[in-house]
Design a protein around this motif. Structure first.
Motif, short mmCIF file in Angstrom:
data_model
loop_
_atom_site.label_atom_id
_atom_site.label_comp_id
_atom_site.label_asym_id
_atom_site.label_seq_id
_atom_site.Cartn_x
_atom_site.Cartn_y
_atom_site.Cartn_z
N ILE A 163 0.83 -1.21 0.00
CA ILE A 163 0.00 0.00 0.00
C ILE A 163 0.86 1.26 0.00
CG2 ILE A 163 -1.65 1.35 1.39
CD1 ILE A 163 -2.86 -1.30 2.30
N CYS A 164 0.43 2.25 -0.76
CA CYS A 164 1.05 3.57 -0.75
C CYS A 164 -0.07 4.60 -0.61
CB CYS A 164 1.87 3.82 -2.01
SG CYS A 164 0.88 3.89 -3.53
N GLY A 165 0.27 5.88 -0.70
CA GLY A 165 -0.78 6.88 -0.55
C GLY A 165 -0.36 8.25 -1.02
N SER A 166 -1.32 9.16 -1.03
CA SER A 166 -1.04 10.56 -1.39
C SER A 166 -1.88 11.47 -0.50
CB SER A 166 -1.37 10.81 -2.87
OG SER A 166 -2.71 10.46 -3.16
N TYR A 167 -1.33 12.66 -0.22
CA TYR A 167 -1.99 13.62 0.65
C TYR A 167 -2.66 14.70 -0.20
CZ TYR A 167 0.90 11.58 4.39
OH TYR A 167 1.50 10.73 5.28
N HIS A 168 -3.87 15.11 0.23
CA HIS A 168 -4.63 16.08 -0.55
C HIS A 168 -5.20 17.18 0.35
CE1 HIS A 168 -4.58 13.37 -4.07
NE2 HIS A 168 -4.60 12.43 -3.15
N GLU A 195 -9.59 29.53 2.50
CA GLU A 195 -9.21 30.59 3.42
C GLU A 195 -7.80 31.11 3.17
OE1 GLU A 195 -9.79 29.34 7.44
OE2 GLU A 195 -11.88 28.77 7.11
N GLY A 196 -7.16 30.59 2.13
CA GLY A 196 -5.83 31.08 1.77
C GLY A 196 -4.73 30.07 1.94
N GLY A 197 -5.04 28.91 2.46
CA GLY A 197 -4.02 27.88 2.64
C GLY A 197 -3.56 27.30 1.32
N GLY A 198 -2.27 27.04 1.22
CA GLY A 198 -1.71 26.51 -0.02
C GLY A 198 -2.08 25.05 -0.24
N HIS A 199 -2.05 24.63 -1.50
CA HIS A 199 -2.36 23.24 -1.84
C HIS A 199 -1.28 22.31 -1.29
CE1 HIS A 199 -5.92 23.45 -4.37
NE2 HIS A 199 -5.45 24.58 -4.86
N ILE A 200 -1.71 21.11 -0.93
CA ILE A 200 -0.81 20.10 -0.39
C ILE A 200 -0.68 18.97 -1.40
CG2 ILE A 200 -0.46 18.43 1.47
CD1 ILE A 200 -2.29 20.31 3.18
N GLY A 201 0.53 18.59 -1.70
CA GLY A 201 0.74 17.49 -2.63
C GLY A 201 2.00 16.74 -2.27
N THR A 202 1.87 15.65 -1.54
CA THR A 202 3.02 14.84 -1.18
C THR A 202 2.58 13.38 -1.12
OG1 THR A 202 4.85 14.59 0.41
CG2 THR A 202 2.65 15.06 1.32
N THR A 203 3.51 12.49 -0.88
CA THR A 203 3.21 11.07 -1.00
C THR A 203 3.50 10.30 0.30
OG1 THR A 203 5.44 10.64 -1.86
CG2 THR A 203 3.68 11.06 -3.47
N LEU A 204 2.90 9.12 0.37
CA LEU A 204 3.13 8.19 1.48
C LEU A 204 3.74 6.93 0.90
CD1 LEU A 204 2.54 7.35 4.51
CD2 LEU A 204 0.46 6.30 3.61
#
Length: 262
Positions: free
Chosen positions: A78-83, A91-100
């Motif tokens: 199993i692997c994953g990705s963060y969203h 509200e102004g928060g930046g996009h999140i894009g990283t992996t597990l």
């Protein structure tokens, strides 16, 4: 690869291929699991803590590195990705894009940049990121080489963490580096027992209906056979061996279906 649904995630949690503590079934969505903010968050501009009580306040044009409350581990399949969460981005928060990566263990470190002109306030224990799990077509053979909870990363970008004895002890708790101990904590939790109780109840109902149908069919079969004329030895022998063979096949099928349902 294929994305895990909430049903798949629950199945893999029970099988031990996904381990999450603390576990909260309310954070399990259709195809994601929400991770929440811990009380450990720092500014990447001045390395100071951004936590005040139950709130994390990210100044305008600053980036926060926030540790999730949850510790997670996944197996080699199993692997994953963060969203990003829509509420934070709006509200102004930046996009999140990283992996597990497979076999990762520890807290997740989530970096959120505040693009707005006003402070971005995030509640401690509130969800900050969604993780989507995926099956690998083949189990990975690459070894996980990341330090548990990425303490080396924290020390590099937030040197002040080394002076925070409470934070260092928090991230260095031994069970957060040991998949078996993480599994024990998860399985001993009330949330995990609730998942098992619900599923066992469902399985018991299915098995009860299945056995009822089998018994009814057997009774009807025996009743039907008993009405035949049995006027020869040849008939009786044929009936006996046919019944034994049929019983063996039916018994094998019943056991297979029972194991599949369980």
């Amino acid at each position: 690869m294929s994305v895990l649904s909430n049903v798949d995630i629950k199945k893999e949690i029970k099988k031990g291929n996904i381990r999450i503590f603390p576990l909260n079934t309310d954070n399990l969505k259709g195809s994601t699991y929400n991770l929440t903010a811990s009380k450990y968050a720092w500014s990447l501009n001045d390395n100071k803590s951004l936590v005040d009580g139950d709130k994390i306040t990210v100044p305008s044009n600053d980036s926060a590195i926030i540790a999730t409350k949850e510790v997670i581990w996944v197996s080699t399949k199993i692997c994953g990705s963060y969203h990003s969460k829509v509420a934070l981005v709006s509200e102004g928060g930046g996009h999140i894009g990283t992996t597990l990566d497979p076999e990762w263990i520890g807290h997740s470190l989530i970096t959120i940049h505040n693009h707005s002109k006003k402070p971005l306030v995030i509640g401690v224990n509130k969800s900050i990121v969604s993780i989507m799990f995926q099956y690998l077509n083949k189990k990975t053979t690459a070894e996980q080489d990341n330090n548990s909870s990425q303490l080396d990363y924290l020390y590099q970008f937030v040197p002040s963490v080394k002076d925070d004895n409470e934070a260092v002890e928090y991230f260095n708790e031994s069970w957060k580096r040991q998949p078996k101990n993480l599994e024990k904590k998860m399985k001993n939790s009330e949330e995990y027992s609730l998942i098992n109780t619900k599923d066992k109840t469902k399985v018991n109902w299915i098995l009860s209906i299945f056995y009822f149908v089998v018994i009814v069919l057997l009774v009807l079969s025996i009743f039907g056979i008993s009405t035949f004329e049995q006027d020869s030895i040849a008939y009786n022998l044929t009936y006996f061996f046919s019944f034994v063979g049929f019983s063996g096949i039916v018994g094998t099928v019943i056991i297979a279906i029972h194991n599949k349902i369980k």
